[in-house]
Design an enzyme around this catalytic site. Structure first.
Site, PDB file in Angstrom:
ATOM      1  N   SER A  78     -59.569 -79.485 -17.320  1.00  9.69           N
ATOM      2  CA  SER A  78     -60.737 -79.879 -18.046  1.00  9.69           C
ATOM      3  C   SER A  78     -61.329 -81.230 -17.630  1.00  9.69           C
ATOM      4  CB  SER A  78     -60.505 -79.938 -19.791  1.00  9.69           C
ATOM      5  OG  SER A  78     -59.473 -80.769 -20.067  1.00  9.69           O
ATOM      6  N   LYS A  84     -67.803 -82.190 -19.717  1.00 14.19           N
ATOM      7  CA  LYS A  84     -68.731 -82.498 -20.531  1.00 14.19           C
ATOM      8  C   LYS A  84     -70.229 -82.570 -20.020  1.00 14.19           C
ATOM      9  CE  LYS A  84     -66.170 -83.419 -24.316  1.00 14.19           C
ATOM     10  NZ  LYS A  84     -66.491 -83.062 -25.476  1.00 14.19           N
TER      11      LYS A  84
END
Length: 412
Positions: A306, A52
């Site tokens: 992720s 992110k």
């Protein structure tokens, strides 16, 4: 090369001022298990343990390049996006106001505060994210700040595309397939925008938050009626409008929806065998390999891990979900005769691999039968078929409440 690819490459060069490329590692265990050449893109090893910060960096970089005097940035997030924004506020030396729901776990709040230091302010507003988002957007307007979307922003999408730029550079070629998770679509749109048709792609969503599948089916973004928040890093109720423009021609056959409880099996497998800590959303791409086994045999595959922001206080829940999904743990309400020896008869029915994990019984006065809440674990799922047949033959009445969500939540 497209203009998007050019911009992604420039973004990847720029982000080197903040972090080195995350590792791309060949995983022997998964390669042998699936008879393929499996590589993991370890976004869980970034400074904030998720991808992110890439999108946050790129968006803030571009805003500050256009207006160096811009000092106020605002976001709404209960997880990885908040931490990425906080990290970048400290890097750029700007002010960040991060809105989080009141129900956000303290661990996530503290991690966000650590990453941002005195450059950020955290505001806890709203029991539900929609309330938090409205408050954040209203505050952003009042201070003439810049709102940092977690995914539905062109610059954020471009920043997330740096994952794909690194994969190509580290591998020296395009893999046969890239498997990656989908939430609001920032990562998947970025990677697809850069990769194009040079590699097969499989987009993986949690079953309780399959907003890409819903949008592809409806040919436009739609609101999901309900979202299961267990895989919170990918549990999004509506895919972004900008991200969908890049993903709108994805074939439904290239999407997968994974049961949240099945993710827990992969999380435990990777932790116990490889020592890799993954959050539920971070395990999506790896878990999908079992559905792709025949398609990937002998192929080179990159799975994007992720994120690894996992609170170990949740480990008992993960183990519970994994056992229940694998059929190794069940809960029953058992009707027991209220007479001496009845319990002993029941215990004698249990097999050598069966174990009692929960037992609650309250004898009722003036009744011939009482009810027992019992949890049972076993080593092989087929043991339950044998056990239940024996219970029936012995005249014990029972109700399996394992998959009764409301009743199980109340009693277990």
């Amino acid at each position: 090369m497209t203009s998007f690819q050019d911009r992604a490459i420039l973004a990847e060069h720029a982000i080197r001022a903040v972090l080195p490329p995350t590792p791309l590692q060949r995983n022997v265990h998964l390669s042998e298990k699936f008879e393929a050449d499996i590589w993991l893109k370890r976004e869980d090893l970034s400074p904030v343990r998720s991808y992110k910060l890439r999108g946050a960096f790129n968006a803030m970089r571009k805003v500050l390049s256009a207006d160096p005097k811009k000092r106020n940035f605002v976001c709404a997030s209960a997880g990885n996006h908040a931490q990425g924004v906080a990290y970048m506020c400290k890097h750029f030396g700007v002010n960040g106001t991060i809105f989080m729901p009141v129900t956000t776990p303290q661990q996530k709040i503290e991690k966000t505060r650590i990453f941002g230091g005195d450059t950020i302010e955290i505001r806890l507003i709203g029991d539900y994210f929609d309330d938090t988002l409205r408050a954040a957007q209203a505050h952003c307007e009042s201070v003439e700040g810049h709102f940092l979307s977690p995914f539905d922003d062109d610059d954020v999408i471009e920043g997330q595309a740096t994952v794909a730029v690194e994969i190509e550079a580290q591998l020296g070629e395009m893999p046969d397939r890239i498997v990656l998770p989908v939430g609001g679509g920032g990562l998947s749109a970025g990677v697809r925008g850069y990769i194009g048709t040079r590699s097969e792609m499989t987009f993986v969503e949690p079953l309780g938050g399959a907003c890409l599948f819903a949008a592809l089916s409806a040919h436009e973004p739609v609101n999901l009626p309900r979202v299961d928040t267990f895989a919170d890093g990918a549990a999004v109720g509506r895919i972004g409008a900008r991200t969908f423009q890049i993903l709108k021609d994805v074939s439904l056959s290239n999407t997968l929806q994974i049961h949240e409880d099945r993710l827990c099996i992969t999380m435990l497998e990777m932790l116990n065998i490889e020592g890799i800590v993954l959050e539920p959303a971070g395990a999506l791409a790896l878990d999908a390999l079992s559905d792709l086994k025949e398609q990937i045999k002998g192929k080179k595959v990159v799975c994007i891990a992720s994120g690894g922001n996992f609170d170990f206080e949740r480990l008992p829940e993960v183990k519970e979900r994994a056992q229940r999904f694998a059929g190794l743990k069940k809960y029953f309400v058992l009707r027991m005769p209220q007479r001496p020896g009845a319990l002993k008869e029941f215990l004698n029915i249990l097999g050598p691999e069966d174990d009692i994990s929960r037992f609650e019984y309250l004898k009722k006065s003036a009744r011939n039968f009482g009810s027992i809440l019992i949890g049972l674990e076993t080593k092989k799922a087929e043991n339950f078929s044998v056990l239940l047949a024996k219970l029936t033959d012995a005249g014990f009445a029972y109700t399996d409440i394992t998959d009764d969500e409301i009743l199980a939540q109340f009693l277990i």
